[in-house]
Design a protein around this motif. Structure first.
Motif, short mmCIF file in Angstrom:
data_model
loop_
_atom_site.label_atom_id
_atom_site.label_comp_id
_atom_site.label_asym_id
_atom_site.label_seq_id
_atom_site.Cartn_x
_atom_site.Cartn_y
_atom_site.Cartn_z
N ASP A 66 0.82 -1.20 0.00
CA ASP A 66 0.00 0.00 0.00
C ASP A 66 0.86 1.26 0.00
N ILE A 67 0.35 2.32 -0.61
CA ILE A 67 1.07 3.58 -0.68
C ILE A 67 1.32 4.17 0.71
N LEU A 68 0.42 3.91 1.64
CA LEU A 68 0.59 4.43 3.00
C LEU A 68 1.77 3.77 3.70
N VAL A 69 2.03 2.50 3.38
CA VAL A 69 3.18 1.81 3.95
C VAL A 69 4.47 2.45 3.45
N LEU A 70 4.51 2.72 2.16
CA LEU A 70 5.69 3.37 1.57
C LEU A 70 5.86 4.78 2.12
N GLU A 71 4.74 5.48 2.28
CA GLU A 71 4.79 6.84 2.80
C GLU A 71 5.32 6.87 4.22
N GLN A 72 4.89 5.93 5.04
CA GLN A 72 5.37 5.86 6.42
C GLN A 72 6.86 5.56 6.47
N GLN A 73 7.33 4.72 5.55
CA GLN A 73 8.76 4.43 5.49
C GLN A 73 9.55 5.71 5.17
N LEU A 74 9.03 6.48 4.22
CA LEU A 74 9.71 7.73 3.84
C LEU A 74 9.68 8.73 4.99
N GLN A 75 8.55 8.87 5.64
CA GLN A 75 8.43 9.80 6.77
C GLN A 75 9.40 9.42 7.89
N LYS A 76 9.49 8.13 8.16
CA LYS A 76 10.39 7.66 9.22
C LYS A 76 11.84 7.92 8.85
N ALA A 77 12.17 7.70 7.58
CA ALA A 77 13.54 7.93 7.13
C ALA A 77 13.91 9.41 7.23
N VAL A 78 12.97 10.29 6.90
CA VAL A 78 13.20 11.73 7.00
C VAL A 78 13.44 12.14 8.44
N ALA A 79 12.63 11.59 9.36
CA ALA A 79 12.79 11.90 10.79
C ALA A 79 14.13 11.39 11.32
N GLU A 80 14.52 10.19 10.92
CA GLU A 80 15.78 9.62 11.38
C GLU A 80 16.99 10.38 10.82
N ALA A 81 16.78 11.07 9.73
CA ALA A 81 17.85 11.89 9.16
C ALA A 81 17.97 13.24 9.87
N GLY A 82 17.10 13.48 10.85
CA GLY A 82 17.15 14.72 11.61
C GLY A 82 16.43 15.88 10.97
N LEU A 83 15.53 15.60 10.01
CA LEU A 83 14.79 16.66 9.34
C LEU A 83 13.40 16.81 9.97
N ASP A 125 20.86 9.83 0.11
CA ASP A 125 21.05 8.41 -0.13
C ASP A 125 20.56 7.57 1.05
N ALA A 126 20.91 8.04 2.27
CA ALA A 126 20.50 7.31 3.46
C ALA A 126 18.98 7.29 3.60
N ILE A 127 18.32 8.40 3.23
CA ILE A 127 16.86 8.46 3.32
C ILE A 127 16.22 7.47 2.35
N LEU A 128 16.67 7.47 1.12
CA LEU A 128 16.08 6.59 0.11
C LEU A 128 16.38 5.12 0.39
N ASN A 129 17.50 4.83 1.02
CA ASN A 129 17.83 3.45 1.37
C ASN A 129 16.89 2.88 2.42
N ARG A 130 16.19 3.74 3.12
CA ARG A 130 15.25 3.30 4.15
C ARG A 130 13.87 2.97 3.58
N VAL A 131 13.67 3.26 2.32
CA VAL A 131 12.36 3.04 1.69
C VAL A 131 12.45 1.81 0.78
N ASP A 132 11.37 1.05 0.73
CA ASP A 132 11.30 -0.13 -0.12
C ASP A 132 11.73 0.22 -1.55
N GLU A 133 12.77 -0.44 -2.02
CA GLU A 133 13.34 -0.11 -3.32
C GLU A 133 12.32 -0.23 -4.44
N LYS A 134 11.49 -1.24 -4.41
CA LYS A 134 10.50 -1.46 -5.47
C LYS A 134 9.38 -0.42 -5.43
#
Length: 237
Positions: A66-83, A125-134
């Motif tokens: 689901d798109i929401l799963v991917l979105e949550q991954q991106l949001q989490k990656a952004v937060a972990e990057a300190g943004l 790069d670190a942010i995108l690596n946290r999101v499902d590649e597919k």
């Protein structure tokens, strides 16, 4: 009546005499030059577009991510990057149906485009690596910005004018003349700001997204170049 005619004749004589004196005045010696200056700065605002799209894990259209799963991954990656949360915004929502041979489309897959605001690309790069590649459909740089661009333009124009004065000085020195005050100054507004290069972002995806370390890129972004020409006319002493 005779007195009036005499007065007009005297006035005309004075006017003619004054004009003659002005016409006999020596022309002002002057020199006209063009000065140039340019500066390059690293942008302090970079806007990256990231498009996520739903997909099926299995070939028979089962186990949709689901798109929401991917979105949550991106949001989490952004937060972990300190943004901050404000660094990530939705720029567009799209959808499409998949066709399988002659069958009618039955599956609707959604995609979302996000704009990520960054001070630099060290964390991308670190942010995108946290999101499902597919689930990542595309990424590109939308635009570059520099927050103090107006101040930079002023500084470059002043340097261009100083360059014009310096040029006039050494040209006159070569013929034994001296530079006087500035008579005219013209601004030639030819500042330019190159567009970002829309090249695909290379990412190392060897490790799983949830186990990838938050590594930072050391590659700088394209610089913003500002250039101006200033034309000046100086009096020759």
């Amino acid at each position: 009546m005779k007195k009036l005619m005499m007065a007009l004749a005297m006035f005309g004589g004075v006017l003619f005499s004054t004009q003659a004196q002005n016409n006999d005045k020596a022309p002002v010696k002057k020199i006209e030059v063009t000065g140039t200056a340019e500066e390059e700065v690293l942008p302090d605002k970079i806007f990256v577009s990231v498009t996520l799209r739903e997909y099926f894990k299995d070939k028979d259209n089962k186990n949709r991510v689901d798109i929401l799963v991917l979105e949550q991954q991106l949001q989490k990656a952004v937060a972990e990057a300190g943004l901050s949360k404000e660094a990530l915004t939705v720029g567009g929502i799209n959808g499409y149906r998949e066709w399988w041979g002659k069958k009618k489309p039955t599956n609707f897959l959604e995609s979302k485009t996000y704009t990520l605001a960054l001070a630099n690309l060290s964390k991308i790069d670190a942010i995108l690596n946290r999101v499902d590649e597919k689930g990542i459909f595309s990424t590109n740089i939308e635009r570059f910005e520099y927050s103090k661009i107006e101040e930079l333009k002023k500084q470059v124009k002043i340097k261009a004018l100083q360059n014009a004065k310096e040029k006039a000085n050494y040209l006159l020195a070569g013929i034994g003349e001296q530079l006087g005050e500035a008579l005219e100054i013209y601004e030639i507004d030819n500042g330019y700001y190159p567009q970002p290069v829309y090249a695909a972002m290379k990412r190392e995806m060897a490790m799983a997204a949830d186990a990838a370390p938050m590594q930072e890129s050391t590659v700088d972004v394209q610089k913003i170049k500002v250039r101006f020409d200033m034309k000046a006319v100086f009096k020759i002493k």
